[in-house]
Design an enzyme around this catalytic site. Structure first.
Site, PDB file in Angstrom:
ATOM      1  N   GLU A   8      37.213  35.890  39.113  1.00 49.11           N
ATOM      2  CA  GLU A   8      38.418  36.324  38.276  1.00 49.11           C
ATOM      3  C   GLU A   8      39.042  36.369  40.084  1.00 49.11           C
ATOM      4  O   GLU A   8      39.542  37.321  40.330  1.00 49.11           O
ATOM      5  CB  GLU A   8      37.956  37.835  38.691  1.00 49.11           C
ATOM      6  CG  GLU A   8      37.453  38.020  37.392  1.00 49.11           C
ATOM      7  CD  GLU A   8      38.611  38.005  35.200  1.00 49.11           C
ATOM      8  OE1 GLU A   8      39.589  37.721  36.213  1.00 49.11           O
ATOM      9  OE2 GLU A   8      37.920  36.835  34.646  1.00 49.11           O
ATOM     10  N   GLY A   9      39.318  34.881  40.586  1.00 49.62           N
ATOM     11  CA  GLY A   9      39.584  35.034  41.739  1.00 49.62           C
ATOM     12  C   GLY A   9      38.307  35.189  42.707  1.00 49.62           C
ATOM     13  O   GLY A   9      38.135  36.549  43.605  1.00 49.62           O
TER      14      GLY A   9
END
Length: 563
Positions: A423-424
């Site tokens: 998610e980053g």
């Protein structure tokens, strides 16, 4: 129940979370008695249903059989019970099968579920968030078919972005979407790192996928599609399981590589605006990283605290040994863990409230969105690293015992390591804070944050500790803003700047806890942790401010590493 203290702390946090009055004015139901009952029940479900399954998921994992993923024994029964009890749709409208409760309550429950088993809890998030995207952006007939099934847990969903040559660099996606003469879209390409990309827990899986539908390069050529894996009756529609990854942790959550061979897809939203359409789902999935990391950290801390109270070592040689919790160094570790958990918990709940306010129409919506965008990378990355750091520190408290599988700490350490990657990554969150939040948006969210914090600072010593940190943050932001023409200098300190923002934000939460948590045993425990955090805050902030503005000169020796 063993989770009682955890649930009690969450209930207290829900009583003192900022901006709940604003949320109530915007029409959200703020009923703290109902919230307390929901959190209590979530704790019982986490402890009785999910936690006993977690070691089985870790030990047995998932396997491929006849081209499909087979999950661990007991996983299907637990999922069926979890979904039957209605835990998937808490924040979605009742009209589509949800409960219409606020995101902040969703976050509190997620924390308990993730403490019990992050591998189990991971499946719920894409289903819930996909349902939200489909109800707002899909064609009405498609939304009507899919949303209730997703919220009931009968069908599942994934988010498909990464490819072998395009991970965080989304603009390099090569998966193609072609519209046939019949008007139907066909998707061809490869996607990887897909959590629960295939499994036997639901009858059907819908892949929310970015694919290139036009000739434009970069982000402009991408559209969002829902690609079902089949018809739900056993017939596959061009979605092929290539393999599942062998991983360090989260063994119960199959991470898949999928091939799409002329798979039929349904366009979601406008063609060419795929990332914009998917963005709300991405925001909510990043928000769920907060309770994920905090839940795992809370479990590791609980194990370390119990062990430290029972394990006896040291003391006067002519007297019985004392519990290691009596030693100053162990107390430092335990208080450090507790301080970071309580303040990050408060911040994650605050971020959920602000994000929901930003999604509601009304006065000040833009300000809420700016504040949410500022807080979200702090919560996502801070909670992710919290899980690993606290698990590592808990292992240190247990000593050699913590390194063995007799205790659950080593599994928490393995499970948590990926949280700061998906998610980053941490670096992406830091660059986002610098380039978007500070430079592109000219620090709008930061300015709003500082204004809110300063309004709550008093004249006492603990308030002044926070005031010093806020001043350092403001000075550092001004220095980095002036470096926009020398991006490499600023980027070299972006990670430290993100940490500084997080430290000050958690300091704000610590001050609120000290002032509002109450004088009963629950409140006193929270206050002790928060006071410790505030004690260390000025020193930590000073160090991070220095690192953030040190510049790129310290990287000059990197070229020598390549020789």
């Amino acid at each position: 129940m063993d989770y009682q203290a955890h649930a009690d702390a969450l209930v207290r946090h829900l009583e003192i979370t900022p901006f709940l009055d604003d949320l109530s004015r915007e029409g959200a139901g703020v009923d703290r008695d109902v919230w307390a009952q929901v959190v209590e029940q979530a704790g019982r479900v986490a402890e009785a249903l999910i936690a006993p399954l977690d070691p089985v998921l870790d030990r047995e994992g998932a396997r491929v059989c006849d081209g499909r993923v087979r999950t661990a024994p007991g996983h299907r029964a637990a999922w069926a019970q979890f979904t039957q009890d209605g835990w998937l749709g808490l924040p979605l409208p009742e009209a589509v099968g949800g409960m219409g409760l606020p995101l902040v309550l969703q976050g509190a429950c997620e924390e308990l579920f993730n403490r019990a088993s992050p591998a189990f809890a991971m499946l719920a998030t894409p289903g819930r968030t996909a349902a939200d995207v489909l109800r707002t952006s899909a064609a009405p007939d498609l939304a009507e078919a899919w949303v209730p099934q997703l919220l009931s847990g009968a069908w599942g969903a994934t988010i498909c972005i990464s490819e072998p040559d395009a991970g965080s660099d989304v603009g390099r996606i090569r998966t193609r979407a072609r519209r046939g003469d019949d008007g139907a879209w066909r998707i061809s390409g490869e996607k990887c790192w897909i959590s629960y990309g295939d499994h036997d827990l639901t009858g059907r899986i819908g892949h929310l996928m970015l694919a290139r539908s036009g000739e434009e390069s970069g982000l402009r050529g991408l559209s969002l599609f829902l690609v079902p894996d089949g018809d739900g009756q056993g017939q596959r529609h061009g979605v092929v399981l290539r393999r599942i990854e062998e991983k360090l942790g989260l063994h119960g959550s199959p991470t898949c590589v999928l091939g799409f061979e002329e798979a039929r897809g349904h366009l979601i939203g406008q063609e060419g605006r795929g990332l914009q359409t998917l963005f709300p789902m991405m925001l909510q999935m990043r928000l769920s990283c907060g309770p994920q990391g905090i839940g795992v950290a809370a479990g590791a801390y609980a194990t370390a605290l119990r062990y430290a109270q029972e394990r006896r070592q040291g003391g006067a040689p002519d007297a019985p040994p004392v519990a290691i919790a009596a030693h100053a160094d162990v107390q430092r570790m335990l208080l450090g863990m507790a301080g970071r958990i309580e303040t990050m918990r408060a911040l994650a709940l605050t971020c959920a409230t602000v994000l929901e306010l930003g999604g509601r129409s009304g006065e000040g919506q833009g300000g809420w969105l700016a504040l949410a965008q500022f807080l979200l990378p702090i919560v996502k990355d801070g909670a992710a690293r919290l899980a690993f750091d606290v698990s590592s520190e808990a292992l240190q408290v247990l000593g050699g015992a913590g390194y063995t599988r007799e205790w659950p700490v080593e599994q928490r350490l393995r499970d948590a390591r990926v949280f700061a990657v998906f998610e980053g990554t941490s670096g992406i969150q830091a660059i986002d804070m610098l380039h978007r939040r500070l430079w592109r948006e000219k620090g709008e969210g930061l300015a709003g944050f500082i204004a809110v914090v300063r309004a709550e600072i008093g004249g006492d010593a603990r308030s002044q500790a926070l005031a010093q940190a806020v001043a350092l943050l403001e000075q550092t932001a001004e220095a980095l803003a002036a470096m926009q023409g020398a991006a490499r200098d600023a980027e070299a300190g972006a990670g430290a700047f993100l940490d500084l923002c997080g430290s000050v934000a958690q300091g704000w939460m610590a001050l609120r806890i000290v002032q509002r948590a109450g004088g009963d045993p629950v409140g006193l425990r929270m206050q002790a942790a928060a006071r410790f955090y505030l004690t260390e805050l000025p020193v930590r902030a000073q160090a991070l401010a220095g690192l953030a503005t040190l510049g790129a000169a310290r990287l000059d020796g990197f070229a020598a590493c390549l020789d």
